[in-house]
Design an enzyme around this catalytic site. Structure first.
Site, mmCIF file in Angstrom:
data_model
loop_
_atom_site.group_PDB
_atom_site.id
_atom_site.type_symbol
_atom_site.label_atom_id
_atom_site.label_comp_id
_atom_site.label_asym_id
_atom_site.label_seq_id
_atom_site.Cartn_x
_atom_site.Cartn_y
_atom_site.Cartn_z
ATOM 1 N N SER A 43 0.831 -1.209 0.000
ATOM 2 C CA SER A 43 0.000 0.000 0.000
ATOM 3 C C SER A 43 0.860 1.251 0.000
ATOM 4 C CB SER A 43 -0.899 -0.007 1.243
ATOM 5 O OG SER A 43 -1.515 1.246 1.440
ATOM 6 N N TYR A 101 -2.115 -0.221 10.135
ATOM 7 C CA TYR A 101 -2.323 -0.789 8.800
ATOM 8 C C TYR A 101 -1.044 -0.682 7.978
ATOM 9 C CZ TYR A 101 -3.812 -1.005 3.922
ATOM 10 O OH TYR A 101 -3.916 -1.313 2.589
#
Length: 334
Positions: A127, A152
């Site tokens: 990501s 995350y």
């Protein structure tokens, strides 16, 4: 090729399955169909591929160690594309356990399956969030990313490191893909553009964080999938010029590589909302809010490495992408 896609009922996984099946690959897809967002949307995505010859689905959580071992003992996969993950920066503040289970334990199970199953190439989703506190733009894979600002992001960076260790120890070719704000038809309801659409059409205010002073590198789903497919076909080999004296985070002496997949363009959040208003034909009621914990003010992908390796760079404009999304949304929701 026989390809395993984890997270096949997800946004990217579903589109990738369609693309690979269309070109003649055999696809086994797994998904746990959790309720992080509307399960009926995931089931509808599965309905798009369920009856296509060459596709097989199994409900399975990648954090299920026994289930994953059984899967890899049953199938001989040429390629594994790990897209299953607990997504979302803000949700990681509420339920960190879900990120540990899916993004760490689950990734470990995928790596072990690839190792023992003789997989020729593991492609996995990372990501743009891993860039964290970095401020030099555009974000480059060759920059250090050791300062995540959300759990995350930390789990995604950890997955990259875990993959490198398997590339080093077992010669497993691994390619990590840092996705930049993926959007489009069949997308995730937790993403801003999707929830904005729902709220605007319902006459509800939309939350605009940091007073709208945000920039994002919005990347259309078709561009993401094209990039993934091209990477699948080019497993990495070790970089003979890599040096431990000046280590390049994007490459390695081992068969390991990291790529950004983004539109290589930044769009102001307020401009993005204007385009969405245009295609919806409705004015948004914006609720201006402060910056949220774990968020960043800007994302912007340097995609030069992806282009050099594959000859492809995403290019779909926000104007075209949002027009397609709104058309799908109106049809899907009647």
């Amino acid at each position: 090729m026989k390809i395993l896609i984890t997270g096949v009922a997800g946004f990217i996984g579903n589109e990738l399955a369609l693309k690979l099946l269309d070109r003649g690959d055999e696809v086994v897809g797994i998904d746990n169909l959790n309720d992080y967002y509307d399960v009926s949307l995931k089931e509808a995505r599965l309905g798009r591929v369920a009856d296509i010859p060459g596709f097989e689905f199994r409900k399975l959580d990648i954090s299920d160690r026994k289930g994953m071992r059984k899967l890899f003992s049953k199938h001989a996969f040429d390629v594994v594309v790990n897209l299953a993950a607990q997504a979302g920066v803000r949700y990681s503040l509420e339920n960190p356990d879900a990120y540990v289970d899916a993004n760490l334990v689950g990734v470990g199970n995928v790596l072990e399956g690839c190792r023992h199953g003789g997989v020729k190439h593991l492609v996995f989703a990372s990501s743009s969030s891993v860039y964290g506190a970095n401020t030099r733009l555009p974000f480059s894979e060759h920059d250090n990313v050791d300062h995540p600002v959300s759990l995350y992001a930390a789990t995604k960076k950890a997955a990259e490191l875990m993959a490198h260790s398997y590339a080093h120890l077992y010669g497993l070719p691994c390619t990590g893909l840092r996705f930049f704000t993926v959007y489009g038809p069949w997308g995730r309801p937790d993403m801003a553009y999707f929830s904005f659409t729902q709220k605007i059409l319902a006459g509800e205010p939309i939350p605009v964080f940091n007073q709208g002073r945000m920039k994002r590198d919005f990347t259309y789903i078709d561009d993401i999938v094209e990039g993934v497919v091209r990477v699948i076909d080019q497993p990495p080999s070790g970089n003979p010029d890599w040096s431990g004296d000046d280590p390049d985070p994007a490459t390695s002496y081992a068969p390991y590589r990291i790529f950004n997949i983004g539109n290589s363009d930044t769009v102001q959040l307020l401009d993005f909302i204007k385009v969405l208003e245009k295609h919806l034909g409705v004015k948004a009621n914006m609720e201006m809010l402060p910056m949220q914990n774990g968020d960043v003010t800007a994302t912007y992908a340097d995609t030069e490495a992806l282009y050099k390796a594959t000859g492809f760079s995403p290019s779909t404009s926000v104007e075209e992408g949002l027009r397609n999304f709104v058309a799908w949304y109106r049809e899907f929701h009647g």
